[in-house]
Design an enzyme around this catalytic site. Structure first.
Site, mmCIF file in Angstrom:
data_model
loop_
_atom_site.group_PDB
_atom_site.id
_atom_site.type_symbol
_atom_site.label_atom_id
_atom_site.label_comp_id
_atom_site.label_asym_id
_atom_site.label_seq_id
_atom_site.Cartn_x
_atom_site.Cartn_y
_atom_site.Cartn_z
ATOM 1 N N SER A 286 0.977 -0.863 0.027
ATOM 2 C CA SER A 286 -0.143 0.357 0.055
ATOM 3 C C SER A 286 1.079 1.497 -0.367
ATOM 4 O O SER A 286 1.861 1.357 -1.221
ATOM 5 C CB SER A 286 -0.953 0.123 1.440
ATOM 6 O OG SER A 286 -2.528 0.583 0.992
ATOM 7 N N HIS B 119 -7.889 -5.306 -0.768
ATOM 8 C CA HIS B 119 -6.865 -4.752 -0.533
ATOM 9 C C HIS B 119 -5.675 -5.530 0.446
ATOM 10 O O HIS B 119 -4.531 -5.654 0.134
ATOM 11 C CB HIS B 119 -6.985 -3.183 -0.074
ATOM 12 C CG HIS B 119 -6.089 -2.739 0.422
ATOM 13 N ND1 HIS B 119 -5.578 -2.162 -0.842
ATOM 14 C CD2 HIS B 119 -4.918 -1.498 1.810
ATOM 15 C CE1 HIS B 119 -4.044 -0.693 -0.333
ATOM 16 N NE2 HIS B 119 -4.388 -1.751 0.348
ATOM 17 N N ASP C 21 -9.901 -4.963 -5.414
ATOM 18 C CA ASP C 21 -9.398 -3.942 -4.564
ATOM 19 C C ASP C 21 -10.153 -2.815 -4.687
ATOM 20 O O ASP C 21 -9.981 -1.695 -5.818
ATOM 21 C CB ASP C 21 -7.818 -3.556 -4.732
ATOM 22 C CG ASP C 21 -7.304 -2.703 -3.479
ATOM 23 O OD1 ASP C 21 -8.146 -2.263 -2.750
ATOM 24 O OD2 ASP C 21 -5.917 -3.076 -3.266
#
Length: 398
Positions: free
Chosen positions: A219, A369, A339
């Site tokens: 991320s 995610h 996601d």
């Protein structure tokens, strides 16, 4: 879906997956702007958002009042976060999650505090294979926004270390167990420099000297890893990106006047928690049981985003999106196909624009995610095995 351009690694083909959105070759759906703006300033609300937020603390069942009180204390400063983490170590070992239940006896761990160039204590941790097992290479990990290199990553690191790799990770200043105001990023390039400092020290350690070195980010950590690679393109043997944060959609970029206002607010009230964040746990964790477990990550930052942090993350993505074609080393990009926090089509765009001749994109059908923590157990192990397979193909025996 797997896309790969590499002279040495051809992963087996997964079933094809098609998003309902338009074809990325015609209209790439880019990463959406974080919900940084107060509601009166925010432009139109897109159908798919990108919110780099840790989410609100999920309820923790079965805890005494004393433990609940410990978890709810002010964590603005590192000493409090360290006390809370110590208090919850035994609780974490009892959690019903595959990353905590795996038996990897013999994995050697070490924790220490390095110092950055400004004298701040930076928490560092390593996981090494069993004594006597050959170390094939080293993997340096960059965590996501609000998170830490402990908790879920402990199990991820042990699994990869058991396959013959030395794993190293740090908490950014202001996150996890490192010094600094919780959730505060005064300068993203300074943060990247802090990470490079610690990883440079790691490269001099006797157990891994001369071995291949890889950097891995999840991320926001994907953005940090990309910036590390762009600053040091010849010092890494490969980059692994998990649901990376690397681009903002033009159609949701605020007008210039709003950006100026954001910049002004970050100068006047840089530490203020001005930007409300929505809970994205249901978008991040597909498995409800694993979503519940995430609430026990008690030292994560899950409050409103600080104004300077918001501006610095905008700067980071703006910088990266102009340099996607400069990604030149071996790269593995992993993304959940469903996601809604960071867009998998942005990962496809990165794959297409990267100049690397050795690049692989894997999209996991139905994945959300947090593909390393929030999926059903079999999917988590599949993603971990894919990482190890990719590393193995690039680490020849000594």
């Amino acid at each position: 879906m797997i896309l790969s351009r590499t002279p040495t690694f051809r992963p087996p083909t997964a079933p094809p997956f098609h998003r309902k959105s338009s074809s990325p070759s015609k209209h790439p759906q880019k990463m959406h702007l974080p919900s940084f703006l107060p509601s009166k300033l925010h432009p139109k609300t897109p159908k798919t958002h990108f919110r780099v937020t840790a989410g609100k603390r999920l309820p923790m069942e079965g805890l005494s009042q004393e433990m609940c009180a410990i978890a709810s204390q002010n964590l603005d400063h590192a000493p409090a976060r360290r006390r809370v983490r110590s208090a919850f170590i035994d609780v974490h070992q009892q959690l019903d999650h595959c990353l905590f239940k795996m038996d990897h006896g013999g994995i050697r761990t070490e924790e220490w505090y390095g110092r950055n160039s400004r004298g701040m204590e930076i928490f560092c941790k390593s996981w090494l294979p069993k004594v006597g097992d050959r170390i094939k290479g080293a993997l340096c990990f960059c965590h996501g926004y609000g998170s830490t290199c402990t908790f879920f990553f402990e199990g991820i690191a042990k699994r990869i270390a058991a396959s013959g790799y030395a794993i190293y990770a740090v908490d950014y200043p202001g996150f996890g167990l490192s010094e600094g105001l919780h959730g505060y990023i005064p300068n993203i390039d300074e943060l990247v420099g802090d990470v490079i400092e610690q990883f440079t020290n790691v490269k001099g350690r006797s157990e891994v000297k001369g071995l291949p070195f890889f950097v891995m980010g999840e991320s926001m950590g994907g953005a940090v890893s990309l910036k590390i690679h762009l600053k040091e393109p010849d010092k890494w043997d490969g980059v692994i990106l998990v649901a990376p944060m690397c681009k903002i959609a033009e159609d949701v970029m605020p007008p210039a006047i709003v950006l100026k206002l954001l910049a002004l607010m970050s100068e006047v009230l840089p530490e203020a928690k001005l930007f409300p964040q929505k809970d994205t746990s249901e978008l991040s964790y597909r498995d409800p049981k694993n979503r519940k477990t995430a609430g026990y990550n008690v030292i994560s930052y899950n409050d409103n985003m600080r104004s300077r942090t918001a501006v610095e993350l905008l700067k980071a993505t703006s910088d990266i999106e102009t340099q996607l074609d400069k990604v030149s080393g071996p790269v593995l990009i992993l993304h959940g196909a469903e996601d809604k926090v960071t867009d998998p089509l942005v990962s496809r765009l990165l794959y297409e624009k990267a100049s690397s001749k050795d690049k692989t994109l894997k999209l996991y059908p139905d994945g959300f995610h947090c593909i390393l923590q929030g999926e059903p157990d079999d999917r988590i192990f599949t993603v971990l095995d894919d990482i190890v397979t990719w590393l193995d193909s690039r680490c020849s025996p000594n």
